[in-house]
Write a protein that holds these residues in place. Structure first.
Motif, PDB file in Angstrom:
ATOM      1  N   ALA A  15      11.873  13.894  -1.236  1.00 47.97           N
ATOM      2  CA  ALA A  15      11.852  12.813  -0.252  1.00 47.97           C
ATOM      3  C   ALA A  15      12.142  13.342   1.145  1.00 47.97           C
ATOM      4  O   ALA A  15      11.444  13.001   2.111  1.00 47.97           O
ATOM      5  N   ILE A  16      13.165  14.172   1.255  1.00 47.81           N
ATOM      6  CA  ILE A  16      13.564  14.701   2.559  1.00 47.81           C
ATOM      7  C   ILE A  16      12.536  15.690   3.092  1.00 47.81           C
ATOM      8  O   ILE A  16      12.190  15.677   4.280  1.00 47.81           O
ATOM      9  N   ASP A  17      12.016  16.547   2.211  1.00 50.89           N
ATOM     10  CA  ASP A  17      11.092  17.594   2.658  1.00 50.89           C
ATOM     11  C   ASP A  17       9.704  17.072   2.992  1.00 50.89           C
ATOM     12  O   ASP A  17       9.035  17.601   3.899  1.00 50.89           O
ATOM     13  N   GLN A  18       9.244  16.052   2.262  1.00 46.81           N
ATOM     14  CA  GLN A  18       7.840  15.642   2.375  1.00 46.81           C
ATOM     15  C   GLN A  18       7.664  14.171   2.758  1.00 46.81           C
ATOM     16  O   GLN A  18       6.943  13.862   3.705  1.00 46.81           O
ATOM     17  N   HIS A  19       8.290  13.266   2.034  1.00 46.16           N
ATOM     18  CA  HIS A  19       8.036  11.838   2.274  1.00 46.16           C
ATOM     19  C   HIS A  19       8.516  11.388   3.653  1.00 46.16           C
ATOM     20  O   HIS A  19       7.779  10.703   4.389  1.00 46.16           O
ATOM     21  N   VAL A  20       9.740  11.741   4.001  1.00 47.66           N
ATOM     22  CA  VAL A  20      10.287  11.275   5.284  1.00 47.66           C
ATOM     23  C   VAL A  20       9.494  11.813   6.473  1.00 47.66           C
ATOM     24  O   VAL A  20       9.110  11.027   7.366  1.00 47.66           O
ATOM     25  N   PRO A  21       9.185  13.109   6.549  1.00 46.42           N
ATOM     26  CA  PRO A  21       8.354  13.574   7.672  1.00 46.42           C
ATOM     27  C   PRO A  21       6.982  12.908   7.718  1.00 46.42           C
ATOM     28  O   PRO A  21       6.479  12.593   8.814  1.00 46.42           O
ATOM     29  N   ALA A  22       6.371  12.689   6.541  1.00 48.81           N
ATOM     30  CA  ALA A  22       5.050  12.050   6.522  1.00 48.81           C
ATOM     31  C   ALA A  22       5.128  10.619   7.044  1.00 48.81           C
ATOM     32  O   ALA A  22       4.264  10.182   7.821  1.00 48.81           O
ATOM     33  N   LEU A  23       6.149   9.891   6.650  1.00 47.05           N
ATOM     34  CA  LEU A  23       6.306   8.508   7.118  1.00 47.05           C
ATOM     35  C   LEU A  23       6.625   8.459   8.604  1.00 47.05           C
ATOM     36  O   LEU A  23       6.084   7.616   9.343  1.00 47.05           O
ATOM     37  N   ARG A  37      21.616   6.571  -4.905  1.00 49.97           N
ATOM     38  CA  ARG A  37      23.044   6.579  -5.211  1.00 49.97           C
ATOM     39  C   ARG A  37      23.808   7.503  -4.281  1.00 49.97           C
ATOM     40  O   ARG A  37      24.993   7.293  -4.019  1.00 49.97           O
ATOM     41  N   LYS A  38      23.146   8.545  -3.768  1.00 45.22           N
ATOM     42  CA  LYS A  38      23.852   9.535  -2.955  1.00 45.22           C
ATOM     43  C   LYS A  38      23.192   9.785  -1.604  1.00 45.22           C
ATOM     44  O   LYS A  38      23.880   9.937  -0.593  1.00 45.22           O
ATOM     45  N   GLY A  39      21.864   9.864  -1.559  1.00 46.03           N
ATOM     46  CA  GLY A  39      21.193  10.272  -0.344  1.00 46.03           C
ATOM     47  C   GLY A  39      20.914   9.129   0.614  1.00 46.03           C
ATOM     48  O   GLY A  39      20.943   7.951   0.251  1.00 46.03           O
ATOM     49  N   SER A  40      20.613   9.485   1.858  1.00 46.39           N
ATOM     50  CA  SER A  40      20.225   8.513   2.868  1.00 46.39           C
ATOM     51  C   SER A  40      19.449   9.238   3.957  1.00 46.39           C
ATOM     52  O   SER A  40      19.360  10.469   3.970  1.00 46.39           O
ATOM     53  N   VAL A  41      18.873   8.471   4.870  1.00 47.34           N
ATOM     54  CA  VAL A  41      18.131   9.017   6.009  1.00 47.34           C
ATOM     55  C   VAL A  41      18.777   8.480   7.274  1.00 47.34           C
ATOM     56  O   VAL A  41      18.939   7.251   7.407  1.00 47.34           O
ATOM     57  N   PRO A  42      19.175   9.332   8.206  1.00 42.82           N
ATOM     58  CA  PRO A  42      19.843   8.858   9.423  1.00 42.82           C
ATOM     59  C   PRO A  42      19.038   7.771  10.137  1.00 42.82           C
ATOM     60  O   PRO A  42      17.827   7.900  10.331  1.00 42.82           O
ATOM     61  N   GLY A  43      19.726   6.696  10.482  1.00 39.30           N
ATOM     62  CA  GLY A  43      19.111   5.615  11.233  1.00 39.30           C
ATOM     63  C   GLY A  43      18.341   4.613  10.412  1.00 39.30           C
ATOM     64  O   GLY A  43      17.803   3.644  10.965  1.00 39.30           O
ATOM     65  N   VAL A  44      18.287   4.791   9.087  1.00 43.06           N
ATOM     66  CA  VAL A  44      17.534   3.888   8.210  1.00 43.06           C
ATOM     67  C   VAL A  44      18.516   3.122   7.324  1.00 43.06           C
ATOM     68  O   VAL A  44      19.379   3.746   6.690  1.00 43.06           O
ATOM     69  N   PRO A  45      18.417   1.793   7.255  1.00 40.97           N
ATOM     70  CA  PRO A  45      19.310   1.026   6.383  1.00 40.97           C
ATOM     71  C   PRO A  45      19.276   1.542   4.952  1.00 40.97           C
ATOM     72  O   PRO A  45      18.197   1.749   4.391  1.00 40.97           O
ATOM     73  N   ALA A  46      20.466   1.763   4.383  1.00 37.83           N
ATOM     74  CA  ALA A  46      20.560   2.403   3.074  1.00 37.83           C
ATOM     75  C   ALA A  46      21.191   1.457   2.054  1.00 37.83           C
ATOM     76  O   ALA A  46      22.176   0.768   2.347  1.00 37.83           O
ATOM     77  N   PHE A  47      20.618   1.454   0.869  1.00 40.50           N
ATOM     78  CA  PHE A  47      21.146   0.689  -0.264  1.00 40.50           C
ATOM     79  C   PHE A  47      21.445   1.669  -1.397  1.00 40.50           C
ATOM     80  O   PHE A  47      20.760   2.681  -1.562  1.00 40.50           O
ATOM     81  N   THR A  48      22.444   1.334  -2.192  1.00 40.76           N
ATOM     82  CA  THR A  48      22.740   2.135  -3.380  1.00 40.76           C
ATOM     83  C   THR A  48      22.289   1.435  -4.651  1.00 40.76           C
ATOM     84  O   THR A  48      22.291   2.052  -5.719  1.00 40.76           O
ATOM     85  N   ASP A  49      21.881   0.166  -4.544  1.00 40.00           N
ATOM     86  CA  ASP A  49      21.463  -0.602  -5.719  1.00 40.00           C
ATOM     87  C   ASP A  49      20.086  -1.217  -5.455  1.00 40.00           C
ATOM     88  O   ASP A  49      19.887  -1.893  -4.423  1.00 40.00           O
ATOM     89  N   PHE A  50      19.142  -0.988  -6.374  1.00 42.29           N
ATOM     90  CA  PHE A  50      17.770  -1.440  -6.162  1.00 42.29           C
ATOM     91  C   PHE A  50      17.649  -2.954  -6.198  1.00 42.29           C
ATOM     92  O   PHE A  50      16.909  -3.546  -5.398  1.00 42.29           O
TER      93      PHE A  50
END
Length: 306
Positions: A15-23, A37-50
């Motif tokens: 996700a970090i290497d490919q999906h986020v840069p592409a988006l 459960r653990k990861g997030s992207v700076p500046g993007v609202p994050a949830f731990t539960d789907f």
């Protein structure tokens, strides 16, 4: 132009290497939320539960699932039932039956679902397919050897049931093979090497109809090898760098020496599917893996530790 909101579920290495840069580079998409459960992207609202994400963010119509294949079905099913379009990282599920069920559910709900094969978007795959279109194939061989410690550091799930072992990268080669060959082939024999302490293979040797063979290995250190060679009645073809460089009779004729164009192309395709309300599901690469696990002769090799 208004960008479509998408949620990225499973914030790991891919996700970090490919999906986020592409988006971030896409004119079509806005990364509006992450679920992990653990990861997030700076500046993007994050949830731990789907389930919480689905309840609180009805404004996000598309979900891109990047977690390992074993738990993916439940997430995809929940997303579809909540009225969201779904994009599936490869392989699209832990089993073929799961993906068939998701495809039927998406159709019943009038939603789009996309089983992605990022290696098909490599720069040289389309020109290779075009060159082979009218050729008679004499033989073909895949050499797909890489270092699992580099690409899946400490990720024991790849060696658990549903993790696919060496077929996690090997299915990328099979996605290219099934795309570029002018006629389909089927598996006739497989030899699978299982570490004595693991549940999925670390290496595989495959034989297909039509004089097609493959060599997958997850123990290669140093330079990684992602090659497909094809001998035809009109010369030889080679795809290097995972399908990104095309050689005809030993001369480079198309492509680029980078893998960074694959995921932008996937998201462009997903945007098209959402706009048209259609799905794209091709399970041919996954069928070959299932056949290998069905026909494969098991050989036990040294224990493997990260």
């Amino acid at each position: 132009m208004t960008r479509t909101k998408v949620a990225l579920v499973g914030i790991g290495k891919i996700a970090i290497d490919q999906h986020v840069p592409a988006l971030n580079a896409s004119p079509d998409w806005e990364l509006a939320a992450t679920v992990s459960r653990k990861g997030s992207v700076p500046g993007v609202p994050a949830f731990t539960d789907f389930a919480t994400f689905l309840a609180e963010r009805p404004d996000v119509p598309v979900v891109s699932l990047c977690m390992p294949p074993a738990p993916r079905f439940d997430y995809a099913q929940a997303a579809l039932l909540a009225g969201r379009h779904v994009m599936l990282e490869k392989p699209p599920g832990a089993t073929l039956a799961e993906v068939h069920a998701l495809t039927a559910l998406a159709a019943a709900k009038g939603l789009g679902i996309y089983a992605t094969w990022h290696s098909r978007m490599a720069h040289a795959v389309a020109p290779a397919k075009a060159w082979l279109k009218d050729k008679t194939i004499k033989s073909a061989h895949i050499t797909w050897r890489e270092d699992v410690r580099k690409w899946h550091p400490g990720q024991d799930w790849v060696f658990e049931p549903g993790g696919m072992g060496v077929f996690d990268p090997g299915i990328n080669a099979l996605s290219i093979l099934t795309e570029v060959l002018p006629r389909p082939v089927h598996l006739t024999k497989a030899i699978l090497e299982f570490p004595s302490n693991r549940q999925t293979p670390i290496a595989a040797r495959l034989t297909f109809s039509g004089q097609v063979t493959a060599d997958f290995d997850w123990r290669q250190e140093g330079l990684q090898t992602w090659d497909i060679t094809v001998e035809t009645d009109s010369g030889s073809l080679a795809l290097r760098m995972g399908g990104n460089v095309l050689e005809i009779d030993g001369k480079a004729v198309a492509g680029e020496s980078t893998i960074m164009g694959e995921y932008p192309a996937l998201y462009a395709r997903m945007a098209e599917l959402v706009r048209t309300g259609t799905s794209d599901i091709d399970l041919a690469p996954m069928v070959h893996v299932a056949d290998a696990l069905t026909l494969g002769r098991r050989e036990v090799t040294d224990a493997f530790q990260f």
